[in-house]
Every structure is written in structure tokens, then in C-alpha cells.
Design a protein around this motif. Structure first.
Motif, PDB file in Angstrom:
ATOM      1  N   ILE A 250       0.846  -1.186   0.000  1.00 26.67           N
ATOM      2  CA  ILE A 250       0.000   0.000   0.000  1.00 26.67           C
ATOM      3  C   ILE A 250       0.887   1.244   0.000  1.00 26.67           C
TER       4      ILE A 250
ATOM      5  N   GLN B 270      -6.213   2.778   8.672  1.00 28.08           N
ATOM      6  CA  GLN B 270      -7.493   2.934   7.993  1.00 28.08           C
ATOM      7  C   GLN B 270      -8.627   3.353   8.903  1.00 28.08           C
TER       8      GLN B 270
ATOM      9  N   TYR C 129      -6.489  -0.855  -3.298  1.00 27.16           N
ATOM     10  CA  TYR C 129      -5.334  -0.055  -2.860  1.00 27.16           C
ATOM     11  C   TYR C 129      -4.254   0.064  -3.933  1.00 27.16           C
TER      12      TYR C 129
ATOM     13  N   SER D 293      -9.684   5.220  -0.330  1.00 38.08           N
ATOM     14  CA  SER D 293      -8.830   4.334  -1.114  1.00 38.08           C
ATOM     15  C   SER D 293      -9.630   3.356  -1.947  1.00 38.08           C
TER      16      SER D 293
ATOM     17  N   ALA E 157      -7.689   5.860   3.922  1.00 40.81           N
ATOM     18  CA  ALA E 157      -6.334   5.848   4.455  1.00 40.81           C
ATOM     19  C   ALA E 157      -6.089   7.197   5.111  1.00 40.81           C
TER      20      ALA E 157
ATOM     21  N   PRO F 247      -2.267  -6.368   0.309  1.00 40.18           N
ATOM     22  CA  PRO F 247      -3.336  -5.363   0.348  1.00 40.18           C
ATOM     23  C   PRO F 247      -4.635  -5.992  -0.160  1.00 40.18           C
TER      24      PRO F 247
ATOM     25  N   HIS G 101      -1.519   3.860  -5.465  1.00 39.01           N
ATOM     26  CA  HIS G 101      -2.945   4.199  -5.463  1.00 39.01           C
ATOM     27  C   HIS G 101      -3.260   5.304  -6.466  1.00 39.01           C
TER      28      HIS G 101
END
Lengths: 229, 333
Positions: free
Chosen positions: A24, A173, A54, A132, A144, B230, A29
Motif C-alpha cells: 500500500i 485505515q 489499494y 482508497s 487511508a 493489500p 494508489h
């Protein structure tokens, strides 16, 4: 030159996962959001829908019209050589009440962090939040941007019957729940701001990449806002 | 226009209004939902002259019993080998019948299958959410679950006695013992033995089966990396593996993203058959290339189109003989 990303992976016979990173991060992103916007502006023939996460974007296509190779070629052409543009994204204000009876974990969070509940609240309000992705349930927008100082791993097990509108944090988060659901995240407040807006022209409050600012409200305001009608 | 009203006498869990699904909203955490067996829903509707994606009642293995309180209606029950009783007269699914005030319709699981679709000729009155009547199980949004004592209202009911009869069940509607999968997109997180086990060992469906997905019982599929990937998007048919190595196949009401790796994805064309399996039925998985999966989608679409045209033509040209001829010529796909 770095050609590791995007990386494309086939998903069944009707989708392609475009990956922009393994971890991440803002850069990955931004690439996801950028490709998502480009696809929305210039869908290739057979494009069905895209699902941002993400570090990856799932691109579903109609296998009668496109295939993995043609979808990948179309996406590569869309990305081109340009760096992803970091568009600002809309900003939204989300109201949150932190009073104890609607913030059942606030005291425990404060204790674990060796802070006062008030300091936890101030830290939460100071966060710089960005949407996100959505997941888990309709309208569950993963944001985020929770400050380092109040990051905690999730609880070992889920708590059931957590009401809609709960403001939850876990690690970096934050999210505002939209349904009565179990959660293993820490419940630090309650929001009357509706992410499932009920408006047909804009049924979800946030788009991916939008910014969110939390604003503290008193209990009376929460009660008024939650009152039906 | 005429209306028919039904009272729900019995409804098992997971009996709900479903349609062709709500597409394009996975980005907001909203799966398509809609019929678990999409083909069966389309056939039930098309056989009655409805839009193939129109709302109908999805009946689970828990069964459904209705009493017609007012009016009369033509209905179709399609999907699985369910038992369909009109008053005391028993028959199977894959048929069109009629029901009028005072009669009772009971649908129960039969020899095979987990889901069947009760469609009516007309417009099933149902609440819509985001342009679809499909019920999202977790939230209850959409047309909603059927509960004992509730009412089902059919608007613009059409009476088509001439359509009464059987609808042929295509070979593809039956569950197969082998499911075709495309490995990935996170198969790289698994030990080679896990991939070998997935492709060589049988897996059984468990009782942990609802519209969101079904947990499988089989050899553990060990993950070779720390589980900190993720969250990645999920599709219907994703085979997701938990930290303990347990596989779950995600279905109509799946979450749209998740942090567990997906070892493989069942191709869309095998899912209608897959959902008709029951707990303790076993399946094996065969890996095919993505290109082969695309090819299967195209071949299946051609066969499906021929079949649907035959169903719709049978509706347009009622009369037993005309239909017989059509089925014989077009149905073998």
C-alpha cells in the motif's frame, strides 16, 4: 526505467487485474485512480466495469467482444508514457460524535495508546483522509490517513451488532459503517453523515480518491440528525 | 390490468426476490447480486414472455409455499430438480403451470439442486434499490426476502393456459463434477503443493453455504507468504483461501474486495452449475488457460442464444406440437 508495473493478471475469462504495486502506498494508489478515470473517460470496446483497490484495478470485460490480450493492450495504450496525474479529488465533511455511549472503544483505544480519550479524538480529527477503495459491504469506504499516533491493530475477533454510522479505525485505515454489521475494528464514534445517500443521481457520497475531513459534533446534533424525517 | 395476490405460507431461509442483478457498482462495495443460477432465472422469465432479467422469486433448499388469494396467474418454475406441488398434484421444476385463487403452490427440494426460480407471467411488484430488484442478502436492500405471512403481488398478470407444459432442462444446467478454473490472480502466494492439491484432490461443499459464498472442505491450501497483501478486488467465482488454508468460493452477494489471496477463479460459465451442488457434493478443479476461458464463454454464448431463442419461440408459437419440434431441433447444444 522501471517496467515492473503495471503487471497484468488474468481473472477467469472475463477480467484482468492491473497491479501497480505490492505494498500500500500513495504512488500505487494514484496510478489506480488515474487508470480508473482514464477508463471511465475512454472505455475500450467490451469494457464492463472497473473495481479500484489499494494497489490494483480489476477491469471486467465482455468476453464476446474483448479478451485478456486486447484488454491489456487497450489499458497500456490508455496509460501511455504519462505519469499519473494527481487530481485533487472532491473534499467531503463527515460529522462525528465521540461521546462515550456512541464511542464504546474510545476509552480502550486511549488506554492502549497511553493517551487521553480527548487526545485520541484530536488526533483522529487531525488526520488527512483519502478514500482508497470500497469493500466488505455496500458503501464501506476504506479511508487511508489515520495518524501514526492512534494506529492500532484490529481486535482479535469481531464484535457483532455494531450499528450503522459507527466510525471505525484499524491500523492506518478509517471507515464509517453503513449497515448493522460485525466488526473487529475499534469503534471511536458515530456519524450521522450518510454515505449511502439515498439520492438516485449520487447514491454514494464518495468517489475513490476523494478527501475526507471529520468534524466533531455534540450529542444533541447527532440525535437531531438521526431522528427520522 | 389484472392483479394476482399471494400469501406466503412458508419460506425457508434465503428465499428472496432476484433479477438479472445490479451491475457496474462493485466499485462502491455493491456486488451484482441477482440470481445465483442466472441461466435458470432467464429461462423461467423467457418461457413466460417476460424480460429474461425480470424479477422473480429465488427459492432455496428451504422451500416456499404460497396460496393464491386473489386473481389468477401463469407461472414457471425453473432450476434444479425441485418438487413442485399445485394443491395435491406433484410435478417437477422446468415447467409452466397456472394457479388461481384458492390454490396452493409448494416448492421443495427434489433430487438435485439448491436453487429454483418461480417466475410469473406479468410484473412482480418489488422494491428496487439502485435500479434493481435483486435482494442483497447482507443488507436486505432490493426486493427483499420472503417471510411467512407476507404478500406477493403480481401486476399486469397474463393468463396463458396455452403455455402450460414442460421446459427442457439443458445439459449445462446440471452441476458437473469438474469445475474449470483459471489460476490466480494471487496463486503466487501458495506453496506448489497447495496448487497441486487444488488440481488433484476432491473438495466438498459444506453447510456453510449462502448467497455470499460456500466454504469448501478439502486438503488445506497453505499460503507461503505472510498474509499481509493489500485487499484486492473479488469477483463472483473467486476461490479465496483463509489463513488456515480453507477455501471459500464467493458467489452472488460476495464482498467486492478482500485481503485473503484468491488462488483461482471458477469460470463464469461453470458457476450456474456449481451453485446447484449441495453440501457434501464433491468437485474437482481443472485449470484452463485464460484464452480457453474466453473461448468457452463464446461457445457457451452461442449455445445459450440458440436455447433462449427456442424458449422464446415456444412462447410465441404456443401449442404442444410446435414446441416439441422446436425443442428437438434446437435444444441439443
Amino acid at each position: 526505467m522501471r517496467h515492473e508495473f503495471p503487471r497484468f493478471r488474468a481473472v477467469a475469462g472475463h477480467a484482468l487485474l492491473a497491479e501497480f504495486g505490492d505494498r500500500i502506498g500513495d504512488e500505487a494508489h494514484a496510478s489506480v485512480v488515474d487508470l480508473d478515470r482514464r477508463l471511465s473517460d475512454h472505455p475500450f470496446e467490451g469494457f464492463v466495469e472497473a473495481v479500484p483497490a489499494y494497489v490494483s484495478l480489476l477491469v471486467e470485460f465482455d468476453p464476446l467482444v474483448a479478451d485478456h490480450a486486447s484488454a491489456e493492450a487497450s489499458i497500456r495504450a490508455l496509460i501511455g508514457e504519462r505519469m499519473p496525474a494527481t487530481l485533487p479529488g472532491a473534499a467531503h465533511e463527515v460529522e462525528v460524535c465521540y461521546e462515550a455511549d456512541v464511542a464504546p472503544d474510545l476509552a480502550e483505544v486511549a488506554k492502549r495508546l497511553d493517551m487521553s480519550p480527548e487526545a485520541v479524538v484530536r488526533a483522529h480529527l487531525a488526520g488527512d483522509y483519502r478514500v482508497s477503495m470500497y469493500g466488505f459491504a455496500p458503501g464501506y469506504a476504506y479511508m487511508a490517513g489515520v495518524p501514526e499516533a492512534i494506529r492500532l491493530p484490529r481486535k482479535p475477533g469481531p464484535v457483532h451488532g455494531v450499528p450503522a454510522g459507527s466510525v471505525l479505525i484499524a491500523g492506518p485505515q478509517c471507515l464509517v459503517s453503513t449497515l448493522l454489521m460485525p466488526t473487529g475494528w475499534w469503534i471511536i464514534g458515530r456519524s450521522p453523515t450518510r454515505i449511502l445517500t439515498g439520492a438516485s443521481e449520487r447514491p454514494f457520497l464518495f468517489n475513490i480518491g476523494d478527501r475526507v475531513v471529520f468534524r466533531r459534533i455534540e450529542r444533541a446534533r447527532l440525535d437531531t440528525a438521526l431522528r427520522p424525517g | 390490468m389484472s392483479e394476482a395476490v399471494f400469501k406466503v405460507l412458508h419460506a425457508g431461509p434465503h428465499v428472496s426476490v432476484q433479477d438479472g442483478g445490479r451491475r457496474g457498482l462493485m466499485r462502491f462495495g455493491v456486488p451484482a447480486s441477482g440470481a445465483m443460477d442466472r441461466n435458470a432465472l432467464e429461462v423461467a422469465n423467457a418461457a413466460l414472455g417476460n424480460d429474461p432479467a425480470a424479477p422473480a422469486i429465488e427459492v432455496s433448499a428451504g422451500g416456499l409455499a404460497l396460496e393464491c388469494l386473489e386473481g389468477r396467474a401463469t407461472f414457471a418454475v425453473v432450476g434444479g430438480g425441485f418438487d413442485v406441488a399445485l394443491d395435491e398434484v406433484h410435478g417437477g421444476a422446468w415447467r409452466i403451470g397456472t394457479i388461481r385463487a384458492g390454490q396452493r403452490l409448494a416448492i421443495r427440494p427434489g433430487h438435485w439442486g439448491s436453487w429454483t426460480y418461480l417466475a410469473f407471467a406479468g410484473h412482480l411488484a418489488s422494491t428496487r434499490w439502485l435500479n434493481s430488484a435483486a435482494t442483497h442478502g447482507r443488507s436486505g436492500f432490493g426486493g427483499g426476502r420472503l417471510v411467512p405471512g407476507g404478500r406477493v403481488i403480481l401486476e399486469e398478470a397474463r393468463w396463458r393456459e396455452d403455455l402450460v407444459g414442460d421446459i427442457p432442462c439443458p445439459v449445462s444446467a446440471r452441476p458437473r463434477g469438474e469445475m474449470r478454473i483459471v489460476l490466480g490472480p494471487q496463486d503466487r502466494f501458495f506453496e506448489p503443493e497447495a496448487i497441486r492439491a487444488l488440481l488433484s484432490q476432491p473438495f466438498a461443499l459444506t453447510d456453510s453455504y449462502d448467497r455470499m459464498g460456500v466454504r469448501l472442505a478439502g486438503p488445506p491450501l497453505r499460503v507461503n507468504a505472510a498474509l499481509d497483501m493489500p485487499s484486492e478486488p473479488i469477483l463472483r467465482g473467486s476461490i479465496q483461501v483463509s489463513g488456515e488454508g480453507i477455501a471459500t468460493v464467493l458467489l452472488a452477494d460476495h464482498q467486492t474486495t478482500g485481503g485473503y489471496p484468491k488462488i483461482a477463479t471458477i469460470i463464469a460459465e461453470d458457476l450456474d452449475g456449481f451453485v446447484q451442488l449441495r453440501a457434501r457434493n464433491t468437485v474437482t478443479f481443472r485449470a484452463i488457460s485464460p484464452a480457453m476461458a474466453v473461448e468457452i464463454a463464446r461457445t457457451r454464448q452461442r449455445a445459450h442464444q440458440r436455447y433462449m431463442e427456442a424458449v422464446m419461440m415456444a412462447h410465441a408459437l404456443p401449442g404442444f406440437h410446435a414446441r416439441e419440434v422446436l425443442w428437438r431441433s434446437d435444444f441439443k447444444n
